[in-house]
Design a protein around this motif. Structure first.
Motif, PDB file in Angstrom:
ATOM      1  N   SER A  67       9.212   3.762  -5.429  1.00 41.46           N
ATOM      2  CA  SER A  67       9.123   5.149  -5.906  1.00 41.46           C
ATOM      3  C   SER A  67       9.770   6.150  -4.967  1.00 41.46           C
ATOM      4  N   GLY A  68      10.597   5.682  -4.028  1.00 47.60           N
ATOM      5  CA  GLY A  68      11.339   6.627  -3.206  1.00 47.60           C
ATOM      6  C   GLY A  68      11.276   6.361  -1.719  1.00 47.60           C
ATOM      7  N   VAL A  69      11.891   7.291  -0.973  1.00 47.73           N
ATOM      8  CA  VAL A  69      11.986   7.178   0.487  1.00 47.73           C
ATOM      9  C   VAL A  69      11.394   8.428   1.122  1.00 47.73           C
ATOM     10  N   SER A  70      10.569   8.241   2.130  1.00 46.27           N
ATOM     11  CA  SER A  70       9.984   9.354   2.881  1.00 46.27           C
ATOM     12  C   SER A  70      10.577   9.394   4.281  1.00 46.27           C
ATOM     13  N   LEU A  71      10.835  10.607   4.752  1.00 44.83           N
ATOM     14  CA  LEU A  71      11.351  10.852   6.094  1.00 44.83           C
ATOM     15  C   LEU A  71      10.241  11.480   6.927  1.00 44.83           C
ATOM     16  N   TRP A  72      10.018  10.954   8.128  1.00 45.96           N
ATOM     17  CA  TRP A  72       8.922  11.403   8.985  1.00 45.96           C
ATOM     18  C   TRP A  72       9.461  11.918  10.310  1.00 45.96           C
ATOM     19  N   ASP A  73       9.054  13.144  10.653  1.00 43.75           N
ATOM     20  CA  ASP A  73       9.394  13.724  11.949  1.00 43.75           C
ATOM     21  C   ASP A  73       8.196  13.536  12.876  1.00 43.75           C
ATOM     22  N   LEU A  74       8.291  12.583  13.773  1.00 45.89           N
ATOM     23  CA  LEU A  74       7.186  12.221  14.660  1.00 45.89           C
ATOM     24  C   LEU A  74       7.458  12.617  16.104  1.00 45.89           C
ATOM     25  N   SER A 114       0.854  -1.189   0.000  1.00 47.35           N
ATOM     26  CA  SER A 114       0.000   0.000   0.000  1.00 47.35           C
ATOM     27  C   SER A 114       0.884   1.231   0.000  1.00 47.35           C
ATOM     28  N   ASP A 115       0.275   2.407  -0.202  1.00 48.84           N
ATOM     29  CA  ASP A 115       1.042   3.650  -0.195  1.00 48.84           C
ATOM     30  C   ASP A 115       1.076   4.283   1.189  1.00 48.84           C
ATOM     31  N   PHE A 116       0.710   3.534   2.215  1.00 47.92           N
ATOM     32  CA  PHE A 116       0.777   4.060   3.576  1.00 47.92           C
ATOM     33  C   PHE A 116       1.257   2.964   4.531  1.00 47.92           C
ATOM     34  N   THR A 117       1.845   3.413   5.634  1.00 48.96           N
ATOM     35  CA  THR A 117       2.184   2.520   6.739  1.00 48.96           C
ATOM     36  C   THR A 117       1.351   2.937   7.939  1.00 48.96           C
ATOM     37  N   ILE A 118       1.221   2.044   8.903  1.00 52.41           N
ATOM     38  CA  ILE A 118       0.336   2.301  10.034  1.00 52.41           C
ATOM     39  C   ILE A 118       1.118   2.250  11.332  1.00 52.41           C
ATOM     40  N   LEU A 119       0.953   3.293  12.142  1.00 48.49           N
ATOM     41  CA  LEU A 119       1.561   3.365  13.471  1.00 48.49           C
ATOM     42  C   LEU A 119       0.586   2.816  14.505  1.00 48.49           C
ATOM     43  N   THR A 176      -3.616   0.030  20.046  1.00 44.68           N
ATOM     44  CA  THR A 176      -4.496   1.024  19.435  1.00 44.68           C
ATOM     45  C   THR A 176      -3.796   1.707  18.266  1.00 44.68           C
ATOM     46  N   ARG A 177      -4.569   2.050  17.274  1.00 44.35           N
ATOM     47  CA  ARG A 177      -4.041   2.737  16.100  1.00 44.35           C
ATOM     48  C   ARG A 177      -3.678   4.168  16.446  1.00 44.35           C
ATOM     49  N   LEU A 178      -2.496   4.605  16.011  1.00 41.50           N
ATOM     50  CA  LEU A 178      -2.074   5.987  16.223  1.00 41.50           C
ATOM     51  C   LEU A 178      -2.305   6.834  14.988  1.00 41.50           C
ATOM     52  N   ALA A 179      -1.770   6.401  13.849  1.00 43.37           N
ATOM     53  CA  ALA A 179      -1.877   7.211  12.635  1.00 43.37           C
ATOM     54  C   ALA A 179      -1.445   6.384  11.440  1.00 43.37           C
ATOM     55  N   ALA A 180      -1.803   6.889  10.260  1.00 44.95           N
ATOM     56  CA  ALA A 180      -1.333   6.315   9.005  1.00 44.95           C
ATOM     57  C   ALA A 180      -0.338   7.289   8.387  1.00 44.95           C
ATOM     58  N   LEU A 181       0.813   6.777   7.950  1.00 48.55           N
ATOM     59  CA  LEU A 181       1.821   7.599   7.292  1.00 48.55           C
ATOM     60  C   LEU A 181       1.706   7.371   5.790  1.00 48.55           C
ATOM     61  N   LYS A 182       1.101   8.322   5.120  1.00 48.17           N
ATOM     62  CA  LYS A 182       0.931   8.211   3.667  1.00 48.17           C
ATOM     63  C   LYS A 182       1.928   9.152   3.008  1.00 48.17           C
ATOM     64  N   GLY A 183       3.011   8.573   2.503  1.00 49.96           N
ATOM     65  CA  GLY A 183       4.087   9.387   1.963  1.00 49.96           C
ATOM     66  C   GLY A 183       4.098   9.441   0.456  1.00 49.96           C
TER      67      GLY A 183
END
Length: 472
Positions: A407-414, A362-367, A377-384
């Motif tokens: 299609s690439g790498v996404s960097l997330w500031d959490l 999928s185009d998202f990962t799940i925290l 419990t679900r925290l958030a979906a990271l759709k990069g």
């Protein structure tokens, strides 16, 4: 002529009964009217509440659709949705929008493998026959406008790199292909040194997974043949092979290692999940077999382990299970939960075992929050920016994450995720109280709803942070 008055005077009780009956009837009528009015009001309130809920959910859905094309409008619609009706759906939508704002594209280049140092300042991204080294210091500083390019490239593999690993301090890296695993000295990330080559056993097959202990002194390699090899890297230039164990009958797909290198978990292509005691790395001992989550038609199991070796996460498509290894010989399953992923490509777990990142086709990962092991419990979906996520990585505190794919790498500031999840409305409006929706946007996304019912109107639009949840 005096008969009627005399009759009335003769029976005053009739007059009293008549007046009493009139009063009772009037009272009954008033009660009926009150009941009818109350029923109407309740019906009206229910209809009004349903209209608010429908409006809020509709705005939340529009916000999700607009995150890529119009992030400012997406945020405003998300705030409006929560203000109008705060529930699990609208809050989750706003949280996802706020988290999306904290992601950026590190590189558009494909990457099937990523790794992060403990402090999140150094990253490895790999695809093809080389691995890129990234210094993320500038990327994590919002004051820096021009972001630095990659610091260096780890070259020398003749085949495509299949696995990477990075020590907690970022000073030691492993990169593996079909023929060998290289040990890298990254003391100066801009000038990496290939310190040694960990030769594969003959006919052992390609490297499929790599892991390093926190101190970088223990390396574990899993391959196509089902072997697990343990190396001592105390002297990186002269690594010593400690053991080779036939761990599985088929290729090993996933590998997790505790921070001290004394416990490992492996998963093979047949979905066999095994826990290993590496207290004596020269003689690994099988501690237990974990039953994998229910096998799906297209099964793909991934695993991760907490730093202390006590928590193991095993994911197989839509089902993820949490295991406690306080007694390694008797693992205890503490929870199981469902995720919207067809099958599992990769799993990352913070060292404390409290936060998980799950990736699939999928185009998202799940925290997920695993603070309460019995109630994830679900925290958030990271759709990069990646259309498909193949690999994920966490910094030690979960404040930095990487997601990677073709299609690439996404960097997330959490780093402020806890505040966002605790109160997304406050997180969205703090410093943005002037945020507003124009009349055109309101009409486009809210349909026939009258925005004057929700207050907060200012010159030029509807001030979303001042919307009233109850129009009455």
């Amino acid at each position: 002529m005096n008969d009627l008055p005399e009759a009335r005077q003769a029976d005053p009780r009739g007059d009293i009964r008549w007046r009493t009956s009139a009063i009772v009837l009037a009272a009954l009528l008033a009660v009926c009217l009150a009941v009818a009015g109350l029923a109407w009001k309740r019906a009206h309130d229910r209809a009004s509440a349903q209209e608010r809920i429908a409006l809020a959910h509709g705005l939340a859905l529009h916000a999700a659709d607009l995150r890529d094309a119009a992030p400012g409008t997406a945020r405003n619609l998300g705030v409006a949705a929560v203000k109008i009706h705060s529930d699990g759906q609208t809050r989750a939508g706003l949280i996802d929008t706020l988290v999306w704002e904290r992601g950026r594209e590190l590189t558009p280049d494909a990457s099937s493998e990523v790794a992060l140092s403990g402090d999140g300042r150094l990253a490895l991204t790999g695809d093809g026959d080389e691995v890129s080294v990234w210094d993320l210091t500038a990327w994590l500083d919002p004051k820096v406008i021009l972001k630095s390019d990659r610091a260096a490239a780890l070259k020398g593999h003749k085949e495509g790199v299949d696995a990477v690993a990075l020590s907690f301090d970022g000073r030691t890296a492993l990169t593996g292909d079909e023929g060998a695993t290289f040990v890298w000295d990254l003391t100066d990330p801009a000038k990496p040194i290939r310190a040694a080559t960990l030769a594969s056993e003959r006919n052992s097959g390609s490297v499929r997974a790599l892991a390093l202990s926190d101190d970088g002194r223990t390396a574990v390699i899993a391959n196509d043949a089902g072997d697990v090899t343990v190396w001592n890297l105390t002297d990186r230039s002269r690594p010593a092979r400690l053991s080779v164990t036939r761990a599985h009958a088929s290729s090993i797909r996933s590998l997790g290692l505790s921070a001290n290198g004394r416990t490992a978990v492996t998963v093979d292509n047949d979905d066999a999940v095994t826990v290993w005691d590496l207290a004596d790395p020269s003689h690994p001992v099988k501690s237990a077999d974990l039953p994998p989550p229910e096998r799906s038609e297209r099964s793909m199991v991934a695993t991760a382990m907490s730093a202390d070796g006590r928590i193991v996460l095993v994911g197989n498509g839509p089902r993820v299970e949490v295991w406690n290894l306080d007694d390694q010989s008797r693992p205890a399953r503490t929870a199981a939960f469902e995720v919207p992923l067809g099958y599992m490509y990769d799993v990352a777990l913070t060292p404390d075992g409290k936060t998980a990142l799950l990736a699939g086709p999928s185009d998202f990962t799940i925290l997920w929050d695993l603070s309460d092991l019995s109630r994830p419990t679900r925290l958030a979906a990271l759709k990069g920016y990646a259309r498909e996520i193949e690999s994920v990585a966490f910094s030690a505190d979960g404040g930095i994450a990487l997601t990677a794919g073709p299609s690439g790498v996404s960097l997330w500031d959490l780093r402020n995720l806890a505040e966002v999840v605790a109160d997304p409305e406050q997180a969205a409006c703090h410093g943005h109280t002037s945020a507003r929706l124009s009349k055109a946007d309101w009409a486009r996304y809210a349909g026939d709803a009258d925005w004057s019912d929700y207050g907060g109107e200012v010159s030029g639009g509807l001030a979303v942070c001042f919307i009233t949840s109850d129009p009455t």
